[in-house]
Design an enzyme around this catalytic site. Structure first.
Site, PDB file in Angstrom:
ATOM      1  N   LYS A 148       0.717  -1.318  -0.005  1.00 18.86           N
ATOM      2  CA  LYS A 148       0.027   0.001   0.136  1.00 18.86           C
ATOM      3  C   LYS A 148       0.672   1.412   0.086  1.00 18.86           C
ATOM      4  CE  LYS A 148      -4.247   1.456   0.179  1.00 18.86           C
ATOM      5  NZ  LYS A 148      -5.439   0.612  -0.418  1.00 18.86           N
ATOM      6  N   GLY A 194     -19.322   7.171  -2.253  1.00 18.14           N
ATOM      7  CA  GLY A 194     -18.143   7.558  -3.226  1.00 18.14           C
ATOM      8  C   GLY A 194     -18.406   6.473  -4.120  1.00 18.14           C
TER       9      GLY A 194
HETATM   10  P1  NAI Z   1     -14.340   7.112  -2.359  1.00 16.32           P
HETATM   11  O1  NAI Z   1     -13.141   8.150  -2.039  1.00 16.32           O
HETATM   12  O2  NAI Z   1     -14.701   7.362  -3.557  1.00 16.32           O
HETATM   13  O3  NAI Z   1     -15.621   7.161  -1.306  1.00 16.32           O
HETATM   14  C1  NAI Z   1     -15.493   7.419   0.074  1.00 16.32           C
HETATM   15  C2  NAI Z   1     -16.623   8.121   0.318  1.00 16.32           C
HETATM   16  O4  NAI Z   1     -16.977   7.916   1.912  1.00 16.32           O
HETATM   17  C3  NAI Z   1     -16.647   9.606   0.088  1.00 16.32           C
HETATM   18  O5  NAI Z   1     -17.638  10.211  -0.522  1.00 16.32           O
HETATM   19  C4  NAI Z   1     -16.259  10.153   1.597  1.00 16.32           C
HETATM   20  O6  NAI Z   1     -17.096  11.645   1.456  1.00 16.32           O
HETATM   21  C5  NAI Z   1     -17.194   9.529   2.327  1.00 16.32           C
HETATM   22  N1  NAI Z   1     -16.858   9.517   3.807  1.00 16.32           N
HETATM   23  C6  NAI Z   1     -15.590   9.428   4.315  1.00 16.32           C
HETATM   24  N2  NAI Z   1     -15.686   9.388   5.708  1.00 16.32           N
HETATM   25  C7  NAI Z   1     -17.202   9.215   5.983  1.00 16.32           C
HETATM   26  C8  NAI Z   1     -17.958   9.094   7.092  1.00 16.32           C
HETATM   27  N3  NAI Z   1     -17.580   9.184   8.256  1.00 16.32           N
HETATM   28  N4  NAI Z   1     -19.366   9.375   7.071  1.00 16.32           N
HETATM   29  C9  NAI Z   1     -20.016   9.090   5.951  1.00 16.32           C
HETATM   30  N5  NAI Z   1     -19.117   9.016   4.639  1.00 16.32           N
HETATM   31  C10 NAI Z   1     -17.979   9.137   4.783  1.00 16.32           C
HETATM   32  O7  NAI Z   1     -13.825   5.816  -2.039  1.00 16.32           O
HETATM   33  P2  NAI Z   1     -14.093   4.443  -2.834  1.00 16.32           P
HETATM   34  O8  NAI Z   1     -13.435   4.134  -3.898  1.00 16.32           O
HETATM   35  O9  NAI Z   1     -15.709   4.318  -2.862  1.00 16.32           O
HETATM   36  O10 NAI Z   1     -13.936   3.268  -1.528  1.00 16.32           O
HETATM   37  C11 NAI Z   1     -14.805   3.200  -0.321  1.00 16.32           C
HETATM   38  C12 NAI Z   1     -14.112   2.146   0.612  1.00 16.32           C
HETATM   39  O11 NAI Z   1     -14.164   1.003  -0.107  1.00 16.32           O
HETATM   40  C13 NAI Z   1     -12.702   2.579   0.821  1.00 16.32           C
HETATM   41  O12 NAI Z   1     -12.400   1.925   2.349  1.00 16.32           O
HETATM   42  C14 NAI Z   1     -11.578   1.802   0.198  1.00 16.32           C
HETATM   43  O13 NAI Z   1     -10.467   1.554   0.786  1.00 16.32           O
HETATM   44  C15 NAI Z   1     -12.690   0.488   0.006  1.00 16.32           C
HETATM   45  N6  NAI Z   1     -12.267  -0.264  -1.272  1.00 16.32           N
HETATM   46  C16 NAI Z   1     -12.422   0.229  -2.674  1.00 16.32           C
HETATM   47  C17 NAI Z   1     -12.086  -0.342  -3.619  1.00 16.32           C
HETATM   48  C18 NAI Z   1     -12.076   0.313  -4.918  1.00 16.32           C
HETATM   49  O14 NAI Z   1     -11.778  -0.322  -6.012  1.00 16.32           O
HETATM   50  N7  NAI Z   1     -12.511   1.652  -5.004  1.00 16.32           N
HETATM   51  C19 NAI Z   1     -11.520  -1.545  -3.583  1.00 16.32           C
HETATM   52  C20 NAI Z   1     -11.538  -2.259  -2.206  1.00 16.32           C
HETATM   53  C21 NAI Z   1     -11.825  -1.497  -1.094  1.00 16.32           C
END
Ligand code: NAI
Length: 350
Positions: free
Chosen positions: A81, A180
């Site tokens: 990472k 997200g």
């Molecule tokens: P992203 O950055 O697009 O979305 C994350 C969202 O969570 C943002 O809209 C943010 O405002 C919101 N957020 C943060 N803290 C918050 C809280 N306390 N309450 C409510 N909303 C909150 O990230 P993405 O790509 O959607 O990933 C989401 C999760 O899934 C992360 O933990 C990431 O590590 C995990 N993940 C993502 C993968 C991918 O392919 N994008 C693969 C495997 C895991």
């Protein structure tokens, strides 16, 4: 506290700290294991960490989870990472991304970088101007996030079937935290399957976009854990489940995409005690690794094989639930045991 005393250190093979004056880069790259082929895969996260200790903790935990995740879906690489201490909205510049690329390049191919929170396909293109060790998702279509969401949908359905005895998601009540790339896509799939949604995000615009679909109720971020729903889907950042939030839960299933959902691994037993079925993150979000490793797009005509691999996350997760029940261990312990066995079977050193 010294680096070697960090409780999250799990005999990590390599941890690098990078600074670049002109671009302002401050980054940590942790390689947990390089795997049978001498390479490790993982995302690059850009996040405004309060301090280097928090960033290091994230890098160590996320890289270890990545080793397990890749092993579970039988991809022959270890986990790594990159975490960058910066605010993606304010600090992400071409110079910063090129400096990340140079840092990755110095590791000589032992680390192949993909997108994560704070980075997207366009950023990977820029990083890729400074290093060839970049995993570009299909056509820049954010395929990894789509694949992750599809995999979470499959896993959530599997957990609901097991715990609630429901064959489909029609009318099932789901609370989604984080809208997200993954959370929003998951909501679309859940809505199409007839689920009733309660959603939240720190970003009001993202909430409004999902609410415009007509089936979701927006709630405040602090209210999402305590709702009277069937499923809680944490799709934001780490540590959604801690000593404060777990007692609030009224659901029977927790199934979401976020990495490192448990603030402490011992909380897996606490969920068990409360009769809540937890789908371990290293299993349910492993679709992202499959999407990042794939050269096809999930929804393209040639996406059938990727979809079939993602569908296999259902039986994989069910096998983990079975093992946990049989061996009287938490679903986390069952997932980690299975991952270590698979990693060793591929020739890696757990
Ligand atoms: P992203 O950055 O697009 O979305 C994350 C969202 O969570 C943002 O809209 C943010 O405002 C919101 N957020 C943060 N803290 C918050 C809280 N306390 N309450 C409510 N909303 C909150 O990230 P993405 O790509 O959607 O990933 C989401 C999760 O899934 C992360 O933990 C990431 O590590 C995990 N993940 C993502 C993968 C991918 O392919 N994008 C693969 C495997 C895991």
């Amino acid at each position: 506290m010294g680096v070697f005393d960090a409780p999250e250190l799990d005999a990590h093979e390599h941890v690098s700290f990078f600074c670049d004056g002109p671009s302002g880069l401050r980054a940590i790259i942790a390689i947990h294991r390089t795997g049978p082929l001498g390479t490790a895969g993982g995302g690059c996260r850009i996040w405004p960490y309060g301090d280097a200790r928090t960033a290091l903790r994230d890098a160590l935990r996320l890289s270890r989870a990545m080793t397990y995740k890749l092993a579970l879906v039988e991809l022959p690489a270890g986990g790594a990472k990159a975490v960058v201490l910066a605010d993606p909205r304010r600090d992400k510049s071409e110079a910063l991304l090129l400096a990340i690329g140079r840092a990755v390049d110095r590791l000589g191919g032992r680390f192949i970088v993909a997108a994560d929170v704070g980075t997207d396909a366009a950023d990977l293109e820029t990083i890729g101007r400074a290093t060839m060790w970049v995993s570009r998702d299909a056509g820049g279509a954010n395929d990894a996030a789509e694949a992750t969401a599809y995999g979470v949908f499959v896993g959530l359905r599997t957990a609901v079937r097991r715990r609630l005895g429901r064959a489909d998601l029609d009318g099932v009540k789901v609370a989604v935290q984080g809208l997200g790339r993954v959370g929003a896509s998951l909501c679309r799939r859940l809505e199409a399957a007839g689920a009733r949604l309660w959603v939240t995000d720190l970003d009001a615009e993202r909430c409004a976009r999902i609410a415009a679909g007509g089936r979701a109720t927006v709630v405040a971020p602090g209210a999402i854990c305590g709702l009277d729903v069937d499923v809680f889907a944490p799709c934001a950042l780490a540590d959604a489940l801690d000593a404060t939030t777990i007692p609030l839960l009224r659901c029977r299933v927790v199934a979401g995409s976020a990495n490192n959902q448990l603030a402490d691994p011992a909380l897996a037993d606490e969920l068990e005690r409360r009769d809540i079925l937890w789908a371990p993150d290293i299993v349910i979000n492993a679709g992202g690794a499959l999407g990042a490793a794939s050269s096809v797009s999930l929804d393209a005509a040639d996406g059938t094989r990727l979809r079939a691999r993602l569908d296999m996350l259902g039986p994989l997760l069910d096998g983990i639930f079975e093992r946990a029940a049989r061996e009287r261990i938490s679903t986390l312990a069952a997932a980690e045991r299975t991952a270590r066995e698979r990693f060793a079977a591929m020739g890696g050193h757990p």
